[in-house]
Enzyme design. Structure first.
Site, PDB file in Angstrom:
ATOM      1  N   GLN A 132      -4.313  -8.338  -0.163  1.00 35.96           N
ATOM      2  CA  GLN A 132      -3.750  -7.731   1.040  1.00 35.96           C
ATOM      3  C   GLN A 132      -3.672  -6.215   0.872  1.00 35.96           C
ATOM      4  O   GLN A 132      -2.628  -5.685   0.487  1.00 35.96           O
ATOM      5  CB  GLN A 132      -2.356  -8.320   1.282  1.00 35.96           C
ATOM      6  CG  GLN A 132      -1.705  -7.896   2.557  1.00 35.96           C
ATOM      7  CD  GLN A 132      -2.320  -8.558   3.760  1.00 35.96           C
ATOM      8  OE1 GLN A 132      -2.512  -9.753   3.765  1.00 35.96           O
ATOM      9  NE2 GLN A 132      -2.620  -7.786   4.771  1.00 35.96           N
ATOM     10  N   PHE A 133      -4.771  -5.510   1.161  1.00 34.97           N
ATOM     11  CA  PHE A 133      -4.791  -4.065   0.958  1.00 34.97           C
ATOM     12  C   PHE A 133      -3.775  -3.355   1.836  1.00 34.97           C
ATOM     13  O   PHE A 133      -3.295  -2.267   1.502  1.00 34.97           O
ATOM     14  CB  PHE A 133      -6.191  -3.486   1.172  1.00 34.97           C
ATOM     15  CG  PHE A 133      -6.571  -3.268   2.604  1.00 34.97           C
ATOM     16  CD1 PHE A 133      -6.355  -2.048   3.217  1.00 34.97           C
ATOM     17  CD2 PHE A 133      -7.149  -4.295   3.350  1.00 34.97           C
ATOM     18  CE1 PHE A 133      -6.700  -1.845   4.535  1.00 34.97           C
ATOM     19  CE2 PHE A 133      -7.502  -4.104   4.669  1.00 34.97           C
ATOM     20  CZ  PHE A 133      -7.282  -2.882   5.264  1.00 34.97           C
ATOM     21  N   THR A 134      -3.379  -3.965   2.949  1.00 38.69           N
ATOM     22  CA  THR A 134      -2.456  -3.297   3.867  1.00 38.69           C
ATOM     23  C   THR A 134      -1.056  -3.124   3.278  1.00 38.69           C
ATOM     24  O   THR A 134      -0.247  -2.388   3.849  1.00 38.69           O
ATOM     25  CB  THR A 134      -2.357  -4.049   5.207  1.00 38.69           C
ATOM     26  OG1 THR A 134      -1.850  -5.363   4.970  1.00 38.69           O
ATOM     27  CG2 THR A 134      -3.715  -4.125   5.897  1.00 38.69           C
TER      28      THR A 134
END
Length: 141
Positions: free
Chosen positions: A74-76
């Protein structure tokens, strides 16, 4: 590394209408974000923490109960929306750096004895879960 950890009673990840990762019953759904200075050692530290953090029913850990984990990149988690209305992603590591480190978290968990399901890195994923509690914590290592 940063992880949003949810105590769940079942969770799944669907990509293109097909389930690619699923856990049934009590366990943890873990969203993992990677930043630029993370290393394999950081991934191992996060894996140990996830395996032993005592947030399941009765203050037990996955290692105590043999409970499964669903790990999803989950890069966010490293998005920054403090200024303006559009988040920036400068703190998130690029895919070629992040993907092997998320894979390392999974490998380290499995080496510890965990049953681990995963999402698919970089895919458009639909995540469904039943948050048990609800109980959600943020871990940073």
């Amino acid at each position: 590394m940063r992880a949003v950890v949810q105590r769940v009673d079942g969770a799944e990840v669907v990509v293109d209408g097909r389930t690619v990762g699923e856990i049934v019953g009590q366990g943890l759904c873990v969203l993992v974000g990677v930043t630029h200075d993370d290393t394999a050692a950081t991934a191992a530290q996060l894996a140990r923490k996830l395996w032993t953090v005592r947030i399941l029913e009765g203050e037990k850990s996955c290692s105590d109960l043999g409970a499964p984990l669903l790990v999803i990149s989950q890069f966010t988690l490293y998005g920054d929306a403090r200024k303006g209305r559009r988040p920036t992603w400068n703190a998130a590591a690029p895919g070629p750096v992040a993907e092997p480190l998320v894979d390392e978290v999974v490998a380290q968990l499995r080496e510890l004895g965990a049953e681990v399901a995963t999402g698919r890195f970089g895919a458009e994923m639909k995540v469904s879960l039943t948050n048990d509690g609800p109980f959600t914590v943020l871990l940073e290592v």
